[in-house]
Design an enzyme around this catalytic site. Structure first.
Site, mmCIF file in Angstrom:
data_model
loop_
_atom_site.group_PDB
_atom_site.id
_atom_site.type_symbol
_atom_site.label_atom_id
_atom_site.label_comp_id
_atom_site.label_asym_id
_atom_site.label_seq_id
_atom_site.Cartn_x
_atom_site.Cartn_y
_atom_site.Cartn_z
ATOM 1 N N LYS A 190 61.022 0.178 66.167
ATOM 2 C CA LYS A 190 61.862 -0.865 66.770
ATOM 3 C C LYS A 190 61.671 -1.028 68.286
ATOM 4 O O LYS A 190 61.897 -2.102 68.822
ATOM 5 C CB LYS A 190 63.347 -0.550 66.522
ATOM 6 N N ASP A 237 71.371 -6.805 64.710
ATOM 7 C CA ASP A 237 72.361 -5.766 64.381
ATOM 8 C C ASP A 237 73.767 -6.101 64.887
ATOM 9 O O ASP A 237 74.754 -5.874 64.191
ATOM 10 C CB ASP A 237 71.930 -4.402 64.955
#
Ligand code: ATR
Length: 278
Positions: free
Chosen positions: A71, A108
């Site tokens: 990520k 997220d």
């Protein structure tokens, strides 16, 4: 599923990848919305990640999700970073544009907020929140709390220096660092309590917080998604508090990825939640 020359491609890249729930989610939506598409998990070693990302457009990918351990590296490889990706410091979604350029995004915070909104609208702005944890997951939650106008964010973490680092990155005067020693005291008037530590991931572990002072109106959230009844949530539920598990966050964070690749904002249905347990 009928794969042919017109099938649209998406997927998730991680290492390891076999535990990812994302293929279940996106392939469910292809079927539901009658889209000729397929979403495939790819186990890609860190040493191969750059090559794979650079060649996504050549294979005709609409985009991919990116998970552990890629990520942060993904931030370096995309052409444009969204504000969300910058704030969270990680990319979990890559969008391949028609000209082959790559946008890096992070969904997220959106997933966290939508999961709460679906059950308890406007809860984030209602009163003080207590946020346990200061790792990567906490960063997305903290960003969502700031964006959702939470009036006070009590940041509580075992290692004080990590809480300090997160507060510095977030640079918001609503954040108050609370010493780990006072982790059970600081919940009294809070209206939102969030566990973003890894405690509960392994089913025997529990967040060591006494809930004796828990406000009956507080909503208690655990972002752990592999167990929808963590010990922490069970203890809060027994007291009659509303509890929200992390599965919804996982499902909602998938929505903007799907929408940016295929132009439909898909629905998080009860049927989809049940499919995750099957
Ligand atoms: P993630 O990316 O899932 O957030 P992480 O970045 O490793 O994972 O962060 C894990 C978080 O859980 C941290 O806040 C960590 O606290 P420390 O900063 O003190 O390490 C917290 N955590 C993990 N194990 C813990 C434990 N046994 N007790 C208290 N906090 C714990």
């Amino acid at each position: 599923m009928n794969i042919n020359g017109k099938t649209e491609l998406a997927g998730v890249i991680g290492y390891p990848i076999e535990h990812s729930k994302s293929p279940l989610i996106h392939n469910y939506w292809f079927e539901k919305y009658n889209i000729n598409g397929v979403y495939v998990p790819f186990a890609v070693k860190p040493s191969d990640f750059d090559d794979v990302v650079k060649n996504l457009s050549k294979f005709g990918f609409k985009g991919v999700n990116v998970t552990v351990p890629h990520k942060i590296r993904a931030m370096e490889l995309v052409d444009i970073l969204s504000n969300e990706a910058k704030k969270i410091g990680a990319v979990n979604t890559i969008i391949v544009k028609n000209d082959g350029s790559l946008i890096g995004h992070n969904t997220d915070s959106f997933g966290f907020t939508q999961n709460i909104e679906q059950r308890c609208p406007n809860q984030i702005s209602k009163g003080p929140a207590v946020l346990y944890g200061a790792g990567g997951a906490a960063r997305a939650v903290c960003s969502a709390l700031i964006d959702g106008n939470c009036p006070e964010i009590r940041l509580v973490n075992r290692t004080a220096s990590n809480a300090g680092k997160l507060a510095e990155i977030m640079n918001c005067n609503k954040i108050k660092i609370v010493d780990w020693e006072y982790r059970s005291e600081c919940i009294d008037d809070a209206t939102l309590i969030v566990n973003s530590t890894s405690l509960g991931l392994d089913k025997s572990s529990d967040l060591p917080i006494e809930l004796g002072k828990l406000n009956p109106k507080a909503v208690v959230v655990d972002i752990i998604y592999n167990d929808t009844k963590t010990k922490f949530l069970r203890r809060a539920a027994v007291r009659g508090n509303i509890v929200i598990d992390g599965l919804g966050m996982l499902l909602h964070q998938a929505r903007p990825s799907f929408a940016s690749w295929f132009g439909i904002d898909p629905e998080v249905t009860e049927e989809l939640k049940e499919l995750m347990f099957a």
